[in-house]
Write a protein that holds these residues in place. Structure first.
Motif, short mmCIF file in Angstrom:
data_model
loop_
_atom_site.label_atom_id
_atom_site.label_comp_id
_atom_site.label_asym_id
_atom_site.label_seq_id
_atom_site.Cartn_x
_atom_site.Cartn_y
_atom_site.Cartn_z
N UNK A 176 0.83 -1.20 0.00
CA UNK A 176 0.00 0.00 0.00
C UNK A 176 0.87 1.25 0.00
N UNK A 177 0.65 2.10 -0.99
CA UNK A 177 1.36 3.38 -1.08
C UNK A 177 0.61 4.44 -0.29
N UNK A 178 -0.71 4.53 -0.49
CA UNK A 178 -1.50 5.61 0.08
C UNK A 178 -2.88 5.07 0.42
N UNK A 179 -3.41 5.44 1.58
CA UNK A 179 -4.74 4.97 1.94
C UNK A 179 -5.42 5.98 2.86
N UNK A 180 -6.72 5.81 3.02
CA UNK A 180 -7.47 6.60 4.00
C UNK A 180 -8.53 5.70 4.60
N UNK A 181 -9.00 6.05 5.78
CA UNK A 181 -10.11 5.33 6.40
C UNK A 181 -10.71 6.17 7.51
N UNK A 182 -12.00 5.93 7.73
CA UNK A 182 -12.67 6.54 8.86
C UNK A 182 -12.06 5.94 10.13
N UNK B 16 -4.64 1.89 5.96
CA UNK B 16 -5.16 2.54 7.16
C UNK B 16 -6.15 1.62 7.87
N UNK B 17 -6.14 1.65 9.19
CA UNK B 17 -6.98 0.80 10.05
C UNK B 17 -6.67 -0.68 9.86
#
Length: 190
Positions: free
Chosen positions: A49-55, A153-154
């Motif tokens: 994973x290079x880039x991620x987002x999560x709540x 993320x998460x």
């Protein structure tokens, strides 16, 4: 001449290294660009994973830009609960090469293929599998949720193993590869 990429950041998946930032507020989820230089560390059977987002603390919404187990670049998110994933046909297996990758997104475009453009070393890719984001969809990227470089993320897995340099996030513009890098007599591409 040999070109050296200066000031890269080394991610070792065995060290579980990553960086993260939670923006103070959300911004344009429809139109954005991510540009980065990447050199693979290992050929492994796990997602990188290079880039991620999560709540925070939740599983939705979330998204990622990653190299999958088949060494293909995958961009996906599930802001409305259903996953949208686009996967390159190109594989990234060369552990000796630096790749300049640009992901330019503009979901306001009426033509599906114009909603996400991926450039590798200055050349726009055209062969993909999977599904594009729908017209005017908020991708989930650029929200006020935590964004992470080098890890899902998460999650306590899918860490990046390799080098990143000149990671640039552009809010509100879908830019071509010519907006980044430089041309010189030593290399015909970015």
């Amino acid at each position: 001449g040999v070109y050296s990429v200066a000031n890269s950041c080394r991610f070792n998946d065995d060290d579980s290294a990553y960086m993260h930032k939670t923006p103070g507020s959300g911004s344009n989820e429809k139109t954005w660009t991510l540009s980065f230089w990447y050199k693979r560390g290992v050929l492994s059977g796990s997602n990188q994973v290079v880039f991620s987002f999560a709540e925070s603390g939740g599983s939705n919404p979330r998204g990622h830009i990653e190299f999958d187990t088949n060494f293909k670049l995958k961009i996906g998110s599930n802001p409305a609960g259903d996953w949208t994933n686009l996967l390159t046909d190109m594989v990234f297996r060369d552990v000796a090469a630096w790749y300049h990758i640009v992901v330019a997104t503009d979901t306001t475009q009426g033509t599906e293929a114009n909603r996400i453009k991926i450039y590798v070393n200055g050349t726009q890719l055209s062969d993909f599998s999977g599904t594009y984001w729908g017209e005017n969809v908020d991708t989930g990227f650029n929200t006020a949720f935590q964004h992470t470089i080098g890890r899902e993320e998460n999650s306590d897995n899918n860490y990046l193993d390799g080098y990143l340099a000149e990671v640039c996030w552009i809010d509100g513009s879908a830019l071509a590869a010519t907006s980044f890098g430089e041309f010189d007599e030593d290399s015909p591409t970015i």
